[in-house]
Each structure stands twice: as C-alpha cells, then as structure tokens.
Design an enzyme around this catalytic site. Sequence first.
Site, PDB file in Angstrom:
ATOM      1  N   HIS A 346      37.065  32.481  37.862  1.00 17.08           N
ATOM      2  CA  HIS A 346      37.153  33.804  37.557  1.00 17.08           C
ATOM      3  C   HIS A 346      37.068  33.756  35.812  1.00 17.08           C
ATOM      4  O   HIS A 346      37.076  34.862  35.270  1.00 17.08           O
ATOM      5  CB  HIS A 346      38.300  34.360  37.736  1.00 17.08           C
ATOM      6  CG  HIS A 346      38.834  34.927  39.320  1.00 17.08           C
ATOM      7  ND1 HIS A 346      38.324  35.973  39.942  1.00 17.08           N
ATOM      8  CD2 HIS A 346      39.491  33.901  39.906  1.00 17.08           C
ATOM      9  CE1 HIS A 346      38.633  35.785  40.997  1.00 17.08           C
ATOM     10  NE2 HIS A 346      39.125  34.508  41.254  1.00 17.08           N
ATOM     11  N   LYS A 532      42.294  48.161  30.854  1.00 16.07           N
ATOM     12  CA  LYS A 532      42.061  46.519  31.118  1.00 16.07           C
ATOM     13  C   LYS A 532      43.035  45.826  30.074  1.00 16.07           C
ATOM     14  O   LYS A 532      43.407  46.401  29.153  1.00 16.07           O
ATOM     15  CB  LYS A 532      40.860  46.020  30.948  1.00 16.07           C
ATOM     16  CG  LYS A 532      40.114  46.551  29.651  1.00 16.07           C
ATOM     17  CD  LYS A 532      38.636  46.243  29.587  1.00 16.07           C
ATOM     18  CE  LYS A 532      37.801  46.914  30.147  1.00 16.07           C
ATOM     19  NZ  LYS A 532      37.020  46.602  31.521  1.00 16.07           N
ATOM     20  N   ARG A 533      43.218  44.462  30.419  1.00 16.27           N
ATOM     21  CA  ARG A 533      44.083  43.477  29.479  1.00 16.27           C
ATOM     22  C   ARG A 533      43.538  43.781  27.782  1.00 16.27           C
ATOM     23  O   ARG A 533      42.236  43.855  27.880  1.00 16.27           O
ATOM     24  CB  ARG A 533      44.377  42.115  29.953  1.00 16.27           C
ATOM     25  CG  ARG A 533      45.149  42.153  31.386  1.00 16.27           C
ATOM     26  CD  ARG A 533      46.554  42.444  30.802  1.00 16.27           C
ATOM     27  NE  ARG A 533      47.251  41.663  30.126  1.00 16.27           N
ATOM     28  CZ  ARG A 533      48.149  40.553  30.597  1.00 16.27           C
ATOM     29  NH1 ARG A 533      48.627  40.520  31.553  1.00 16.27           N
ATOM     30  NH2 ARG A 533      48.594  39.819  29.731  1.00 16.27           N
ATOM     31  N   LYS A 538      37.358  41.559  25.138  1.00 16.25           N
ATOM     32  CA  LYS A 538      36.707  42.804  25.695  1.00 16.25           C
ATOM     33  C   LYS A 538      36.684  44.102  24.700  1.00 16.25           C
ATOM     34  O   LYS A 538      36.118  45.034  24.950  1.00 16.25           O
ATOM     35  CB  LYS A 538      38.171  43.295  26.761  1.00 16.25           C
ATOM     36  CG  LYS A 538      38.387  42.433  27.805  1.00 16.25           C
ATOM     37  CD  LYS A 538      39.809  42.519  28.471  1.00 16.25           C
ATOM     38  CE  LYS A 538      39.885  41.795  29.463  1.00 16.25           C
ATOM     39  NZ  LYS A 538      39.121  41.674  30.967  1.00 16.25           N
ATOM     40  N   THR A 640      36.440  44.843  37.249  1.00 26.21           N
ATOM     41  CA  THR A 640      36.602  45.517  38.645  1.00 26.21           C
ATOM     42  C   THR A 640      36.747  47.103  38.087  1.00 26.21           C
ATOM     43  O   THR A 640      36.582  47.800  39.031  1.00 26.21           O
ATOM     44  CB  THR A 640      37.607  44.922  39.550  1.00 26.21           C
ATOM     45  OG1 THR A 640      38.877  44.772  38.660  1.00 26.21           O
ATOM     46  CG2 THR A 640      37.000  43.768  40.255  1.00 26.21           C
ATOM     47  N   LYS A 644      35.656  50.908  39.864  1.00 30.69           N
ATOM     48  CA  LYS A 644      36.528  51.718  40.171  1.00 30.69           C
ATOM     49  C   LYS A 644      36.229  52.997  39.438  1.00 30.69           C
ATOM     50  O   LYS A 644      36.237  54.458  40.129  1.00 30.69           O
ATOM     51  CB  LYS A 644      38.057  51.400  39.991  1.00 30.69           C
ATOM     52  CG  LYS A 644      38.386  50.280  40.647  1.00 30.69           C
ATOM     53  CD  LYS A 644      39.795  49.790  40.132  1.00 30.69           C
ATOM     54  CE  LYS A 644      39.892  48.337  40.601  1.00 30.69           C
ATOM     55  NZ  LYS A 644      40.912  47.470  39.877  1.00 30.69           N
TER      56      LYS A 644
HETATM   57  C1  26Q Z   1      46.435  30.006  33.603  1.00 32.84           C
HETATM   58  C2  26Q Z   1      47.458  28.913  33.327  1.00 32.84           C
HETATM   59  C3  26Q Z   1      48.512  29.063  32.772  1.00 32.84           C
HETATM   60  C4  26Q Z   1      48.993  30.432  32.776  1.00 32.84           C
HETATM   61  C5  26Q Z   1      48.172  31.406  32.793  1.00 32.84           C
HETATM   62  C6  26Q Z   1      46.948  31.504  33.398  1.00 32.84           C
HETATM   63  C7  26Q Z   1      45.986  32.581  33.956  1.00 32.84           C
HETATM   64  C8  26Q Z   1      46.630  33.599  34.567  1.00 32.84           C
HETATM   65  C9  26Q Z   1      45.818  34.544  34.990  1.00 32.84           C
HETATM   66  C10 26Q Z   1      44.713  32.516  33.525  1.00 32.84           C
HETATM   67  C11 26Q Z   1      43.919  33.551  33.926  1.00 32.84           C
HETATM   68  C12 26Q Z   1      44.477  34.535  34.730  1.00 32.84           C
HETATM   69  C13 26Q Z   1      43.590  35.958  35.149  1.00 32.84           C
HETATM   70  C14 26Q Z   1      42.393  35.840  34.860  1.00 32.84           C
HETATM   71  C15 26Q Z   1      41.731  37.181  35.346  1.00 32.84           C
HETATM   72  O1  26Q Z   1      42.360  38.196  35.742  1.00 32.84           O
HETATM   73  N1  26Q Z   1      40.388  36.935  35.297  1.00 32.84           N
HETATM   74  C16 26Q Z   1      39.619  38.254  35.781  1.00 32.84           C
HETATM   75  O2  26Q Z   1      39.385  38.233  37.154  1.00 32.84           O
HETATM   76  C17 26Q Z   1      38.686  39.411  37.392  1.00 32.84           C
HETATM   77  C18 26Q Z   1      38.540  39.324  38.995  1.00 32.84           C
HETATM   78  O3  26Q Z   1      37.547  38.308  39.048  1.00 32.84           O
HETATM   79  C19 26Q Z   1      37.451  39.548  36.835  1.00 32.84           C
HETATM   80  O4  26Q Z   1      36.854  40.760  37.311  1.00 32.84           O
HETATM   81  C20 26Q Z   1      37.734  39.418  35.448  1.00 32.84           C
HETATM   82  O5  26Q Z   1      36.143  39.703  34.631  1.00 32.84           O
HETATM   83  C21 26Q Z   1      38.088  38.307  34.887  1.00 32.84           C
HETATM   84  O6  26Q Z   1      38.663  38.419  33.425  1.00 32.84           O
END
Ligand code: 26Q
Length: 801
Positions: A346, A532-533, A538, A640, A644
């Site tokens: 992702h 979004k975050r 972004k 995403t 929406k």
């Molecule tokens: C990893 C290691 C340690 C702590 C946290 C994490 C961690 C946690 C969550 C790393 C990444 C995430 C989340 C990533 C994320 O939400 N990515 C998004 O995924 C969406 C669904 O595929 C995409 O639409 C977005 O583009 C992407 O940013």
Amino acid sequence: MQVKDFEKQYRKKFIDTFAYTYQEGSKVEQLAILAEMVKSIINENWIATNQRYQANQDKQVFYFSMEFLPGRMLKSNLLNLGILQDVEKGLKELGLDLEDLAKAEVDPALGNGGLGRLASCFMDSIASTGIAGNGNGIRYRYGLFKQKFVDGYQVELPENWLRNGNIWEVRKENKAVTVRFGGDVQLVPNVGGSFDVVYKDTLNILAVPYDVAQVGYQNGVVNNLRLWSAEIPYGDEERFNLEKEREEIKKITEVLYPDDSNYDGQLLRLKQEYFFSSAGVQSIIRYFKKFDLPWSQFPDKIAIHINDTHPTLCIPELMRILLDEEKLSWDQAWEITKKTVSYTNHTILQEAMERWPQDMVKTLLPRIYQIILEINRRHIAKKIPLYGEELTYRTAIVSQGQIKMANLAIIGSHSINGVAKLHSDILMESTLNDFYIMYPQKFNNKTNGITQRRWLQLANPELTALLDETIGTEWHFNHTELKLFKAYQNNAEVLEKLAVVKRHNKEKFAAYALEKHGVVLSTDALFDVQIKRLHAYKRQLLNALHILHRYLELKEDPTIAYQPRVFIFGAKAAPSYSYAKSIIKFINALATMINNDKDIEDKLKIVFVENYGVSLAELIIPAADVSEQISLAGKEASGTSNMKLMLNGAITVGTLDGANVEIRDYVGTENFMTFGMDNEEVEEFYRNGNYNARHIYETNPRVHRVLNALIDGTVPGANGEGQEIFDSLVTYNDEYFVLKDFESYITTQLEVDALYKDQVKWLQMSLNNIANAGPFSADYTILRYADEIWKIHPYKGDHSL
Ligand code: 26Q
C-alpha cells in the site's frame, strides 16, 4: 416480521433486559435492544452460512489486517438485511428515531486511514459478492486517538470505545489459542530421525477471539470478522500475580499505533504483529484439520491475504506449524505456504517499509527467527546462480542486522499487488524492480474500490432516491449500472433535482459546522473538501497556500469575482509527526483569521473538522462540490476518498497520482480538473537534481507574496509554524514540490470557479462523475482478487454479479 410484532418484541425485550420501559432508557440502551433484535436475525444466517461453507468444503479467504475501520454498523446491517425501512417505521411507531439510535453507536476507530477503511470496504464486498471470507485482526482496547484542537493545536485523547461494551461482538472463549513469546528453543533429535522442537521459559499468552458478523447485501450471507484480544492463560493466574507481567500482557492489544506512513520499530508493535498473525494461522489450521484432508490440499481450501506487511509473520508461522507440529518436510511446507499466501503493498514511501532489528526478532520469537534465517539462506542459495550476487543480495530478507518484511512477504507468497495501475507500475519498474526481475508472474494490479452501500446508499439517501427514480434499482446490485445515469445529463429536471440534493447535503453539513465549530456557512458557496491523513506528500499545504493567496488577493482588491468557497479539511496527524501538526495549527490559525475577517464575508470560509473519521466522512462527502486529490505525483498509492467523493458528485481537482489517473480515464478529461507535474516529470527532477525551490520563491511574485505572509505576522498566532513551513519550502528545497505545482494549481482553481458559475455545466460534470463511479465498486475489486489471486468462486445467490 410485522411492524406490530416488532413493537411488541421491542417493548418486552427492553423490560426483560433493563427492568424499566424503553421510554425511560437512554439512547445507548435503546440501541442495545434494537441491536439484540437485529443480531437474532443475523445469527441465523451466520450459522447457515457456516454450515454451507463446511458442508461444501468451500475454499475460504482469510484477510489479515492490522487495521479495520468499519464505521457504525447498525444502519449498514439493516440495509444489508433488507429491513432498513421497516425498522425505521417500527421505531417511529414506538416514538423512536432510527437516526438518533444510530448516532448512539460508537464508531470503532481500529485503524489509521485508507488501509483500514479499505479492509472494511472489502469485508462488506466479500460478504456481498458471496465469497467465503473472513477478516483477521486485533481488538484494540483503545482505538485511534480522539483529536481535539486546543488553540488550534492537535491534542490527542484516548479513545475508550469499549466503555459501553460492543454490541456487535461475540466473545468466543472456546476458540481461544495460545501464542508463545520469548524463551529458548531447542531442536531435540527424535526416534524418527528428525527432531522435536522443545520450548523453555516461554511467555504464553491467551488469544481470545471476538467475532463480528459481516452481513452480505441481501444475499443471506454472513461472514466473520475475528478480532483477537490478549489475555492471561487460565491456570496461569498464579504466575501472573505480578502486576508488571499482567500489564505486559494487557499491553499487547491495548492500543493501535497511530502512525500511518512512518515506520517505527517498537518491540510492542512487533508483539502485536506476531500475536494476531499466529492466532489467526492457528485457528485456520484447526479449521482445516476438521476436513481430514492431506496437507497438500491446504492451498485448495485456504487463502491467506496479508494487508501490507504488518501480518507477514504469518508466513514463518505457517511454516513453523507445518514443520514442527505437523512434521512436514521443508519443501512440502514451503510449497504450501507460498501457494496459500498473497500480499498487497500500500505504499511507495521508502520510510514506511517495515524492517525489524534481527536481535529483536531473535529474542522475542526464537523459532520464527530460525525459520526466517533458513528461508533467507535458501533464497540466496537458489537465486545467486540465476541472477548473480549483486541483485540477489539486494533481495535478501536478512541484511545489515535487519529483517525486511516486504522481502519476506514477496518471497513467501505467490502474489503481490499494488492498489492502482500507476502504483503497481511503479512497484514493478522501480521500488520492487529487483523482485520483478525474479518473479514477474507474481506481480499484478488490483485497483482499490469502495462500497457503494455505505458511501452512497447510506451516506446519501437523497441521491440514492434520485438514482432509483431515474435509472431503477438494479445498480444496487451491479454498480456499473450507474452508467445509465449519463443519459440524463441534458435533462433539466434531473439536473435541478441533483442540485437540490447537493444543497440539502450542504445544509446538513452547515448545521454541523455551526453547532460544532460555530461557523456560519452559506450553501451558495462552493464546498471544497480535502479529507485524509495529514502528511507532507498529500500536500494539504498546497491547499492552504492557495487559500492564503486568495485571501491576500481579496484584501488587496475586494472586487475580484472569486466564487465564494468553503474549504473543508479533515485530518489527523501522527502524534510524533511534528511538521504535520504544524500544518494543522497553521490551517487553524488561517481559519480563525479568515473566518473572522469582516472584509471577507462569505467569500472564504475554512472549517477544519475535529476528529475526522468514518462517521464524519459520511456527513462531509455528500456535501462536497470539489474533491482535493493533490498529492505529489508518484506518492499516493491509490487514495480512496477520491472515489467516494466522485461517487457523490464532487469534481476532482487532482494530480495524475494513484487512482486519480483511472478516475480521469473513466470520467473523461473534461470532467476532471488535472494540474501539476506528472510522475515522469517528478522522476526527471529526482534524476537531474535540478529542483530549486528558492528560485521559484525569488522569481514568482505570487509565490513570493504568499510565502512572505507566512513569516511577516500576517497570520496571527502561527509565527513559529509559519517560519517552519517557510523553511521547509525555501531552505530545505520543498521536498514535495509544492512551489513547483503552485501556479498550475491556482490556475486550475480559477477554471473551477468559472465552471461553477455555469451551474448547468457544473451539474453535468457532477452527474458524469456519479455515472462513472461504478467501476470503483469494491465488489468488482474483490471479484478480481477472488478470481485471479484467491481462486475462489462467489456463491451464486439471487443477485450475484
Ligand atoms: C507500519 C509500521 C509501524 C507502525 C505503523 C505502520 C503503518 C500503519 C498503517 C504503516 C502504514 C499504515 C497505513 C497505510 C495506508 O493507509 N496506506 C494507504 O492505503 C490506501 C489503501 O490502499 C491507499 O488508498 C492510500 O494511497 C495509502 O496511502
């Protein structure tokens, strides 16, 4: 059920439970009783679905995800059961309002953002397309922090979402498993000529599952989302009388890590990852053994999908069980594991790639560590003769004291996919090119999708009604049918109705903004949304600089005919991400200044909603006119919210990044506002190193003026943040090319103004966005996963696709 029966049952159930009448109960109690009644319908289907899966020995997929963001479930369960309207009526007879009860439900924030929400859209689509599928995750005691603004600064508060219990979960104590940590492991030769694995001094933790029903859309299917909670094993209470040890166990499933794009190698996070991976794999093994089939058939009955690398340890865990407990040979176990597991990536950002210190893994998971070393050793030995040392060592799992999770996930699985075409191409051509050379057949794309049920039918009932009366209701089951709406693009009456729908949705949001934030909004204004975050890539900052630019222009010349706009932001920043927090503070300071400036009137307003999440998204998205998808090209894997917002008739202002590219292809360039550099241009800058942000600052008068306003006290209360942002752009050369894309962005925004003034044209564009959003239904995405990766056939119910 007849309405009269419903009322009678409701009254009785309430009294049976609380010993007073429902009229005296709180909203939470009134909801709890309704949920009990809904569950008794669900449970019958749940049992029947399980019996069918078992009887047919259907292949099942297990979707392993560290995060799920399901949103509130009452209305979604009612909709999917096909009883939403009836229940609403029944409640009305009782003098209760469904909306009130729905709002009494907590919105479980067991995820950070896109990845977690995608997992929940997928759960809905897996059930709705009739695929035998299960979710596997963690029941965090505390969800993602609650965001508050104090003087414009983000402050994080704990999210105690379980305070009133969780009405949808079922604790399955009889399905608990034990997960081992630490200790020593010895390989003791046995009489059979192999060896037994003996553990000493391990810390044993009980993993207790809480199951949540996943109801399919009007097809009778109920799948399972299993969330694991860490507890002290029975009989071990004596051992765990030490407060410290108890605390340590409780901590494992206590909190969700609030970082979504920054790798942070904490021991507790590694414990979480192994905990739910191991528990999930153990429960799958237990299920498979019921069939009494040879192990070679495991991949014919089970698919394990890992949502990013967070559950990668299920690869060595499956190996461990097959080798140590089931006594398979390495080659047998390895074949089965690879055939069973598939992986979705992702992220493109290098800094988000998971890697764990070798010593940490060795100490915490000694047996898993040995298995990872062996996987690595065999990989290297096998690939060097084929690809040479240099390439092969770049793909090593263990390197420089670290264990690289993406490498393990790719080597130990049969499929790796990106989440939008561009993203998958970037993985193959650059980020994961070494692996692509080795395993081209493993790579594929699965563009993300969203569930139209939550994001249109539930979030936007008025648009749903308009669609139903124009194109019928078959689109509820087959979302490409939304395409039929296109035939109405020249129908003045339909366009007018579309305008009324949008206005009503804007009124709803305006009422919220007034009540919650004390800001008065005009629904004549264009509602411009970025939700979004918060992350530098972004580029919420680009949006903010555009607002500041307009503000400065209007102060200089109040007669400029800018289209009045409301800029809506929703974003949480990771607590440790100080630059992102500075941007929040800056935008809030900008909001305070602009919203209170009498000269500006309704021409500009900013609302930064507090504590953005699924429920707020359901309120904001239907009210949006413009969708801001402005990440630097090549950085957003998919996005995403872009899908929406499009589905709800917003027009995208976007870069050619992530799924924006495909959205633009479907909707047509004339219905999509493209700006900024594309990925190639960005890459070219990386190659030649020629980007000079200071030069833009010094030579572009508009940029110059806006940036000076960051540091000359124009925005009261944000001097420190203004300076920090200025420095990031000018002194540190603007990592995400905000200044480079600035001109193109403000020009495009002027075009947006002009288009919006031509309401007929605008409504036609909006209608085209709705009509072309069908292909982004998660139902299709899931059917592609099922067909091409999991090899699972959907159950053909009445309305299967
Ligand atoms: C990893 C290691 C340690 C702590 C946290 C994490 C961690 C946690 C969550 C790393 C990444 C995430 C989340 C990533 C994320 O939400 N990515 C998004 O995924 C969406 C669904 O595929 C995409 O639409 C977005 O583009 C992407 O940013």
